[in-house]
Design a protein around this motif. Structure first.
Motif, PDB file in Angstrom:
ATOM      1  N   VAL A 145       0.851  -1.249   0.070  1.00 24.68           N
ATOM      2  CA  VAL A 145      -0.054   0.192   0.052  1.00 24.68           C
ATOM      3  C   VAL A 145       0.704   1.186  -0.206  1.00 24.68           C
ATOM      4  CG1 VAL A 145      -1.581   1.321   1.294  1.00 24.68           C
ATOM      5  CG2 VAL A 145      -1.980  -1.165   1.282  1.00 24.68           C
ATOM      6  N   ILE A 146       2.055   1.238   0.872  1.00 21.90           N
ATOM      7  CA  ILE A 146       2.939   2.371   0.802  1.00 21.90           C
ATOM      8  C   ILE A 146       3.533   2.504  -0.503  1.00 21.90           C
ATOM      9  CG2 ILE A 146       5.158   3.054   1.761  1.00 21.90           C
ATOM     10  CD1 ILE A 146       4.271   1.681   4.344  1.00 21.90           C
ATOM     11  N   ASP A 147       4.014   1.573  -1.393  1.00 20.85           N
ATOM     12  CA  ASP A 147       4.479   1.473  -2.546  1.00 20.85           C
ATOM     13  C   ASP A 147       3.640   2.052  -3.579  1.00 20.85           C
ATOM     14  OD1 ASP A 147       6.625   0.643  -1.722  1.00 20.85           O
ATOM     15  OD2 ASP A 147       6.338  -1.470  -2.373  1.00 20.85           O
ATOM     16  N   MET A 148       2.066   1.863  -3.479  1.00 21.32           N
ATOM     17  CA  MET A 148       1.070   2.380  -4.176  1.00 21.32           C
ATOM     18  C   MET A 148       0.918   3.723  -4.144  1.00 21.32           C
ATOM     19  SD  MET A 148      -1.582  -0.862  -3.603  1.00 21.32           S
ATOM     20  CE  MET A 148      -3.115  -0.188  -4.236  1.00 21.32           C
ATOM     21  N   LEU A 149       1.158   4.424  -2.811  1.00 21.74           N
ATOM     22  CA  LEU A 149       1.015   5.726  -2.501  1.00 21.74           C
ATOM     23  C   LEU A 149       2.097   6.615  -3.349  1.00 21.74           C
ATOM     24  CD1 LEU A 149       0.454   5.572   1.337  1.00 21.74           C
ATOM     25  CD2 LEU A 149      -1.438   5.741  -0.783  1.00 21.74           C
ATOM     26  N   GLY A 150       3.239   6.174  -3.274  1.00 18.44           N
ATOM     27  CA  GLY A 150       4.437   6.652  -4.051  1.00 18.44           C
ATOM     28  C   GLY A 150       4.135   6.844  -5.520  1.00 18.44           C
ATOM     29  N   GLU A 151       3.820   5.554  -5.992  1.00 18.73           N
ATOM     30  CA  GLU A 151       3.339   5.525  -7.373  1.00 18.73           C
ATOM     31  C   GLU A 151       2.484   6.429  -8.103  1.00 18.73           C
ATOM     32  OE1 GLU A 151       1.910   2.176 -10.722  1.00 18.73           O
ATOM     33  OE2 GLU A 151       2.627   1.633  -8.635  1.00 18.73           O
ATOM     34  N   ILE A 152       1.441   6.773  -7.068  1.00 18.56           N
ATOM     35  CA  ILE A 152       0.277   7.639  -7.557  1.00 18.56           C
ATOM     36  C   ILE A 152       0.546   9.034  -7.227  1.00 18.56           C
ATOM     37  CG2 ILE A 152      -2.314   8.074  -6.993  1.00 18.56           C
ATOM     38  CD1 ILE A 152      -1.859   5.642  -8.788  1.00 18.56           C
ATOM     39  N   PHE A 153       1.018   9.372  -6.161  1.00 18.05           N
ATOM     40  CA  PHE A 153       1.058  10.637  -5.798  1.00 18.05           C
ATOM     41  C   PHE A 153       2.345  11.546  -6.001  1.00 18.05           C
ATOM     42  CE2 PHE A 153      -2.194   9.065  -2.629  1.00 18.05           C
ATOM     43  CZ  PHE A 153      -3.125   9.727  -3.106  1.00 18.05           C
ATOM     44  N   ILE A 154       3.813  10.746  -5.987  1.00 18.59           N
ATOM     45  CA  ILE A 154       4.793  11.705  -5.622  1.00 18.59           C
ATOM     46  C   ILE A 154       5.436  11.714  -7.331  1.00 18.59           C
ATOM     47  CG2 ILE A 154       7.427  11.573  -5.194  1.00 18.59           C
ATOM     48  CD1 ILE A 154       6.462   9.892  -2.638  1.00 18.59           C
ATOM     49  N   ASN A 155       5.755  13.098  -7.370  1.00 20.64           N
ATOM     50  CA  ASN A 155       6.468  13.406  -8.453  1.00 20.64           C
ATOM     51  C   ASN A 155       7.804  13.843  -8.278  1.00 20.64           C
ATOM     52  OD1 ASN A 155       4.344  13.539 -10.761  1.00 20.64           O
ATOM     53  ND2 ASN A 155       3.426  15.243  -9.720  1.00 20.64           N
ATOM     54  N   PRO A 156       8.776  13.885  -9.003  1.00 17.40           N
ATOM     55  CA  PRO A 156      10.350  13.976  -8.924  1.00 17.40           C
ATOM     56  C   PRO A 156      10.272  15.444  -8.249  1.00 17.40           C
ATOM     57  CG  PRO A 156      10.161  12.963 -10.915  1.00 17.40           C
ATOM     58  CD  PRO A 156       8.696  13.423 -10.490  1.00 17.40           C
ATOM     59  N   GLY A 157      10.858  15.742  -6.893  1.00 15.72           N
ATOM     60  CA  GLY A 157      10.931  16.967  -6.269  1.00 15.72           C
ATOM     61  C   GLY A 157       9.916  16.984  -5.125  1.00 15.72           C
ATOM     62  N   ASP A 158       8.807  16.365  -5.210  1.00 12.14           N
ATOM     63  CA  ASP A 158       7.646  16.392  -4.225  1.00 12.14           C
ATOM     64  C   ASP A 158       8.266  16.152  -2.884  1.00 12.14           C
ATOM     65  OD1 ASP A 158       5.829  17.365  -5.925  1.00 12.14           O
ATOM     66  OD2 ASP A 158       4.721  15.229  -6.022  1.00 12.14           O
ATOM     67  N   GLU A 159       7.953  16.924  -1.790  1.00 13.07           N
ATOM     68  CA  GLU A 159       8.445  16.802  -0.350  1.00 13.07           C
ATOM     69  C   GLU A 159       7.616  15.758   0.144  1.00 13.07           C
ATOM     70  OE1 GLU A 159      10.777  20.984   0.041  1.00 13.07           O
ATOM     71  OE2 GLU A 159       8.956  20.427   1.267  1.00 13.07           O
TER      72      GLU A 159
END
Length: 398
Positions: A112-126
Motif C-alpha cells: 500500500v505504501i508503494d502504491m501511494l508513492g506510485e500514485i502521488f509522488i512527482n520528482p521533487g515532491d516533499e
C-alpha cells in the motif's frame, strides 16, 4: 554486465541501500526463535487456520482482483455504510459511492505504501515524516524521486508533530505519521493526531489559496490493536465522520491478526482517493486464500482481545526484566520493545549492553532480535519465548 546503472530510472541511480529487514539478502535460519519481525507468535485464530487449509485446493484459481468481498467485510466492520449514505461523492463510474469504495487492499502494508508513492509522488515532491520510523516510507520516497524531509523524534522518542507542521511547505505532497511508531513502540493519543491533521490541511489551504494542490496525510496504524489506552482512537473515525480532505489510514492483517505471511494490508480513505490509488501496479497482487482468511479473521474479535491481553502481560514482564538489568526501556504501546543503554551507564555497562553485541550474542543462542538506531528492538512472543529471551539476556549482561 557493464554499466547497469545507466539503464536505471534517475531515482534508482541514486537510491541508497534499504535498511529494511525485508530488503536484506538473507533468510531466517532454521530452528531459531524469531523476535525480530514483530510477528504475532500466537498465530491466527484457529478457525482461520482451518479455513486456510480448506481453501488451499483453490490456488489454481485467480483471486478476486478487486477484493470486493473483503472490502465489503472491512466496510461493515467500520460501519462505513452510514458514511457512504451521508456522502454525496460518486465513484469513477459516476455511481454513488458504496461502503466498499472507502477501502483499499494491498499485498501487505508495504505494498500500500508503494502504491501511494506510485500514485502521488512527482520528482521533487516533499514527503514529511519523523525518523527513526518505518523504513518503507523513506524507500518509497526514494523510489519515485521525492525529497525526504526527515524530522527527528522528540527526546522521549515520539513523533514531533510540531516539527513536522513547521516543515510543511508549498512543495509538500505527503505527510506521514506512524502511530504506534516502529521501531520505538511509542504512540500519540488520537485527539492530538486529529488536531495535527486539521492544522496541516489548514496550512496547506493557506499555501495553495487557489486550491491547485493539497497535502495527503497518511496515518499508519499497523499496531493499533495493541494500544492499551481507552481514550485513544483511530483516525478512521475522521473518515467515518465525512472528513473531506486527503486522509489515508493504513491497517494490516500482519500483526495482531497473525497473518503476516499472507501479505494483506488495507487502508481507509475517501472514495475518490481510493479509486486513484487502485490504479497502481501493486493493486492486484494479493492471494485468493489470503483474502478469504482475512475476511474470516474479522469475525473473531474475541481472539484479537485475547492476543492483546497476552501481549500486554508478556510485554510488561519483558519491560520490567530489562529495566532490572539496567537498560533504558522506551514505554511500549505495540507488540515490541525498544531498549538501549542508559545515559549514566559506566564504560563496562556500555560494553555489555552494546546493541550489536547483544543482538549477536542472542543470535548465537538462536534468538533473533533487531538492533536499529543504536538500540535493540525485541518482539513480544509467547510467554515461553519471553522467558527464554530474558534468561539469555541475564547471561549476556551479567
Amino acid at each position: 554486465m557493464k554499466n547497469v546503472t545507466a539503464l536505471l530510472r534517475d531515482s534508482m541511480k541514486v537510491k541508497p541501500a534499504s535498511k529494511r529487514g525485508a530488503r536484506q539478502k538473507t533468510s531466517t535460519p532454521k530452528g531459531v526463535t524469531r523476535l525480530n519481525f514483530n510477528e504475532n507468535n500466537y498465530g491466527p485464530a484457529p478457525e482461520v487456520t482451518k479455513l486456510l487449509i480448506d481453501s488451499i485446493g483453490r490456488v489454481n484459481e485467480y483471486q478476486d482482483f478487486f477484493a470486493i468481498d473483503l472490502k465489503q467485510k472491512i466496510a461493515d466492520f467500520y460501519g462505513l455504510d452510514k458514511t457512504a449514505e451521508a456522502a454525496s461523492e460518486t465513484n469513477e463510474f459516476g455511481e454513488n459511492s458504496k461502503p466498499e469504495d472507502y477501502v483499499i487492499i494491498g499485498a501487505g502494508s508495504s505494498a500500500v505504501i508503494d502504491m501511494l508513492g506510485e500514485i502521488f509522488i512527482n520528482p521533487g515532491d516533499e514527503v514529511v515524516y519523523c525518523m527513526p520510523s518505518y523504513e518503507s516510507f523513506p524507500d518509497m520516497v526514494n523510489d519515485y524521486g521525492g525529497k525526504r524531509v526527515e524530522i527527528p523524534l522528540t527526546a522521549d522518542y515520539h513523533f514531533d508533530l510540531d516539527g513536522m507542521y513547521e516543515a510543511v511547505t508549498e512543495k509538500t505532497k505527503l505527510v506521514v505519521v506512524v502511530n504506534p511508531n516502529n521501531p520505538t513502540g511509542t504512540y500519540i493519543n488520537g485527539a492530538k493526531i486529529e488536531e495535527f491533521i486539521w492544522k496541516v490541511h489548514e496550512k496547506a489551504a493557506r499555501l495553495h489559496p487557489d486550491g491547485d494542490q493539497d497535502v495527503v496525510v497518511i496515518v499508519d496504524e499497523a499496531y493499533y490493536e495493541y494500544v492499551d489506552d481507552p481514550t485513544h482512537y483511530s483516525m478512521i473515525e475522521m473518515v467515518q465522520k465525512g472528513y473531506d480532505r486527503p486522509l489515508i489510514v493504513q491497517r494490516t492483517f500482519s500483526k495482531a491478526y497473525g497473518l503476516a505471511g499472507l501479505r494483506i494490508g488495507y487502508a481507509i480513505t475517501q472514495p475518490a482517493l481510493a479509486d486513484a490509488i487502485m490504479k497502481a501496479c501493486q493493486a492486484w497482487n494479493y492471494s485468493g486464500p489470503g483474502l478469504l482468511a482475512c475476511e474470516a479473521a474479522l469475525d473473531y474479535q474475541d481472539y484479537i482481545k485475547k492476543v492483546k491481553a497476552l501481549n500486554i502481560e508478556n510485554r510488561n514482564y519483558v519491560a520490567d526484566e530489562l529495566k532490572q538489568l539496567g537498560f533504558e526501556v522506551v514505554p511500549p504501546a505495540a507488540n515490541f520493545i525498544f531498549f538501549g543503554i542508559p545515559e549514566d551507564a559506566t564504560a563496562e555497562e556500555r560494553e555489555k549492553m552494546d546493541p550489536v553485541r547483544v543482538k549477536n550474542e542472542l543470535a548465537e543462542r538462536k534468538i533473533l532480535i533487531g538492533a536499529p538506531n543504536g538500540h535493540n528492538r525485541v518482539s513480544i512472543g509467547t510467554a515461553e519465548e519471553c522467558k527464554m529471551f530474558i534468561a539469555a539476556m541475564k547471561e549476556i549482561v551479567r
